[in-house]
Write a protein that holds these residues in place. Structure first.
Motif, PDB file in Angstrom:
ATOM      1  N   GLY A 393       0.802  -1.211   0.000  1.00 13.82           N
ATOM      2  CA  GLY A 393       0.000   0.000   0.000  1.00 13.82           C
ATOM      3  C   GLY A 393       0.841   1.271   0.000  1.00 13.82           C
ATOM      4  O   GLY A 393       0.427   2.301  -0.556  1.00 13.82           O
ATOM      5  N   GLY A 400      -3.569   0.436  -3.188  1.00 15.92           N
ATOM      6  CA  GLY A 400      -3.778   0.078  -1.797  1.00 15.92           C
ATOM      7  C   GLY A 400      -5.049   0.693  -1.231  1.00 15.92           C
ATOM      8  O   GLY A 400      -5.823   0.030  -0.526  1.00 15.92           O
ATOM      9  N   ALA A 404      -8.341  -1.314  -0.012  1.00 18.82           N
ATOM     10  CA  ALA A 404      -8.847  -1.069   1.341  1.00 18.82           C
ATOM     11  C   ALA A 404     -10.325  -0.675   1.303  1.00 18.82           C
ATOM     12  O   ALA A 404     -11.110  -1.092   2.175  1.00 18.82           O
ATOM     13  CB  ALA A 404      -8.015   0.021   2.018  1.00 18.82           C
ATOM     14  N   TYR A 452     -10.023  -8.144   7.827  1.00 18.83           N
ATOM     15  CA  TYR A 452      -9.735  -7.183   6.780  1.00 18.83           C
ATOM     16  C   TYR A 452      -8.822  -6.068   7.259  1.00 18.83           C
ATOM     17  O   TYR A 452      -7.966  -5.586   6.499  1.00 18.83           O
ATOM     18  CB  TYR A 452     -11.041  -6.607   6.234  1.00 18.83           C
ATOM     19  N   ILE A 453      -8.998  -5.645   8.486  1.00 17.64           N
ATOM     20  CA  ILE A 453      -8.102  -4.602   9.013  1.00 17.64           C
ATOM     21  C   ILE A 453      -6.687  -5.144   9.128  1.00 17.64           C
ATOM     22  O   ILE A 453      -5.703  -4.418   8.909  1.00 17.64           O
ATOM     23  CB  ILE A 453      -8.641  -4.074  10.350  1.00 17.64           C
ATOM     24  N   ILE A 456      -5.215  -4.741   5.732  1.00 18.42           N
ATOM     25  CA  ILE A 456      -4.897  -3.331   5.481  1.00 18.42           C
ATOM     26  C   ILE A 456      -3.658  -2.909   6.251  1.00 18.42           C
ATOM     27  O   ILE A 456      -2.791  -2.185   5.726  1.00 18.42           O
ATOM     28  CB  ILE A 456      -6.112  -2.452   5.850  1.00 18.42           C
TER      29      ILE A 456
END
Length: 513
Positions: A393, A400, A404, A452-453, A456
């Protein structure tokens, strides 16, 4: 006296979206047969995108004409609000998927193997690769699958629904085995999908036979009338409905019929994975909704109790198993299973409008997500190991940020389409008294947020392993870039100004008998 046989009637206007797609599929086969190899790619691409756009236009025209609603082909197909909305959604998602299938810049010309019949690593495969052969058969195969998907949620009798199920499934079995790299993994995915799909189709057909034996008809409205007329004698109908549900729940990927999804999503070419994860799910849920809403409303108490347990299992198994994954495609596969659980909440609580919106929003985000995954590469092909995405990212901020955005939409963060979709589903559940399902859904969403975090955080705040090969984002063609951009824009717009689409789904939510 010789019985009079009524000649079948065909309402070509009502069937025009399906006829256009099937016509394009047949033309694609003729292109593969007669056109020189050098002209096939452009011809198939123009045919595919042009045909899908024309079919989408036909759906819009039918939706604008109130007199177009009703039964067609002697009652075997029903053109109503849900069918038209789902067909439009399938066609929109299919246009984006075909754009991904047409990618030629990222993977030495094509993401598909140059010769599907060759043994992986054989001399024949190497010669085909050196010759620069492009596997253009994927386009007519995809068109046949799309045609089956359009028919599946519009089927008004169980035999037509079974034919649609097979028409959409058989091309997908082939497409899953055409990956250019990791050929054995791709072929294994295709074989697993084929074998398990055959078993699920057998259950579906057994259910059709039992329901026919009970009602004396395969028409959904006739089955509903038979159940209503015999409230005290429903054993055969319940067993038939259960077996029918197995075939449909397998297609959507609900637990415990989900085991094929992680392996198939991982092994299939990523463009095909995006196509299956988005369009197939829309078609399968459309058929599931029609069966329960039109054919089996009299058995609601029986199938609702079954779906309660399946929905809870699906949400929790999908979310919890996704936490343990290290491969991004398998992570997204288990995430898709959790989303199936969310949509099943809408099926249980008769939230048809919320389901239609959710399917559209989820499909657009999913197409964009897998499109981004297809661009992350090293010298040997796609990089799906999450740990190797570290720092991606920071080096590619636009990609990225887009990835996200798609992940946050899948979580259900406000100002994204995923939030509106989940809110609509949960609101319908609360209004119908299914608060326990909402609590499980919120817990599952919280677990998914961690998944998902974490991805990221790895992309933006972690450093890549020092000894690992360099991971880059391959420059995409205009088609792939447009698909990602459209998905991102739709994800934002459906989260910020969702009301026009919500109004559309509300108007389209009523099934006709």
């Amino acid at each position: 006296m010789t019985p009079t046989i009524q000649a079948p009637t065909f309402e070509y206007g009502q069937l025009s979206p399906m006829l256009i797609v099937f016509g394009v599929a047949i033309l694609g086969v003729l292109v593969e047969t007669f056109l020189p190899r050098g002209y096939r790619y452009t011809s198939q691409l123009v045919l595919g995108l042009g045909g899908l756009a024309a079919a989408f236009g036909a759906v819009v025209v039918l939706a604008a004409q109130s007199d177009s609603r009703g039964a067609a082909v002697m009652g075997s197909v029903m053109i109503d609000g849900p069918a038209l909305f789902l067909q439009g959604t399938i066609l929109l998602l299919s246009i984006l998927a075909v754009m991904l299938m047409a990618e030629r810049r990222v993977d030495a010309g094509t993401p598909f193997t140059p010769q599907a019949s060759a043994i992986p690593g054989s001399v024949a495969e190497l010669e085909a690769t050196k010759a620069g052969i492009v596997t253009t058969e994927v386009f007519p195969l995809a068109m046949f699958a799309i045609g089956g998907m359009l028919l599946f949620p519009a089927s008004n009798d169980l035999l037509t629904m079974f034919v649609a199920l097979e028409v959409l499934s058989l091309p997908l079995y082939v497409l899953c085995g055409l990956a250019r790299h990791r050929r054995l993994l791709s072929q294994e995915a295709a074989l697993k999908y084929f074998l398990l799909g055959a078993f699920s189709s057998a259950f579906f057909l057994f259910g059709v036979a039992l329901l026919y034996g009970y009602a004396g008809t395969v028409q959904l409205s006739g089955i509903a009338d038979a159940v209503a007329a015999n409230p005290g004698d429903r054993g055969l109908a319940v067993i038939g409905a259960g077996m029918l549900s197995i075939g449909l729940l397998f297609k959507v990927g609900a637990v415990p019929f989900h085991s094929w999804i992680p392996d198939v999503y991982q092994g299939a070419p990523t463009a095909i994975t995006a196509f299956m994860a988005a369009a197939t799910k829309v078609a399968a849920f459309g058929a599931l909704l029609r069966v329960f809403a039109v054919g089996l409303p009299g058995l609601q108490a029986d199938w609702q109790s079954l779906l309660w347990g399946i929905a809870i299992l699906t949400m929790m198994v999908g979310a919890l198993t996704a936490v343990t994954q290290t491969d991004i495609k398998r992570t997204l596969a288990y995430s898709s299973i959790a989303h199936v659980g969310f949509i099943l909440i809408g099926v249980i609580t008769a939230g048809s409008s919320a389901i239609l919106f959710y399917l559209l929003a989820y499909g657009l985000s999913t197409i964009g997500t897998f499109a981004v995954v297809s661009l992350v590469r090293d010298a040997s092909g796609e990089v799906t190991d999450i740990a190797r995405w570290a720092g991606l990212g920071r080096r590619y901020p636009l990609l990225g940020a887009t990835f996200a955005l798609f992940l946050l939409a899948l979580v259900g963060i406000p100002l994204t389409s995923g939030f509106i979709g989940k809110f609509a589903i949960f609101l319908a559940a609360i209004q119908s008294g299914a608060t326990a399902l909402v609590l499980v859904g919120v817990l599952s969403s919280a677990i998914a947020a961690y998944i998902y975090i974490r991805v990221i955080m790895i992309m933006f705040f972690a450093d890549p392993p020092p000894d690992a090969p360099e991971v880059v984002v391959a420059p995409a063609s205009v088609l792939t870039t447009a698909a990602i951009a459209f998905g991102a824009l739709a994800t934002v717009l459906l989260g910020v100004v969702p009301q026009p689409v919500l109004n559309l789904t509300t108007d389209a939510a009523a099934f006709l008998r």
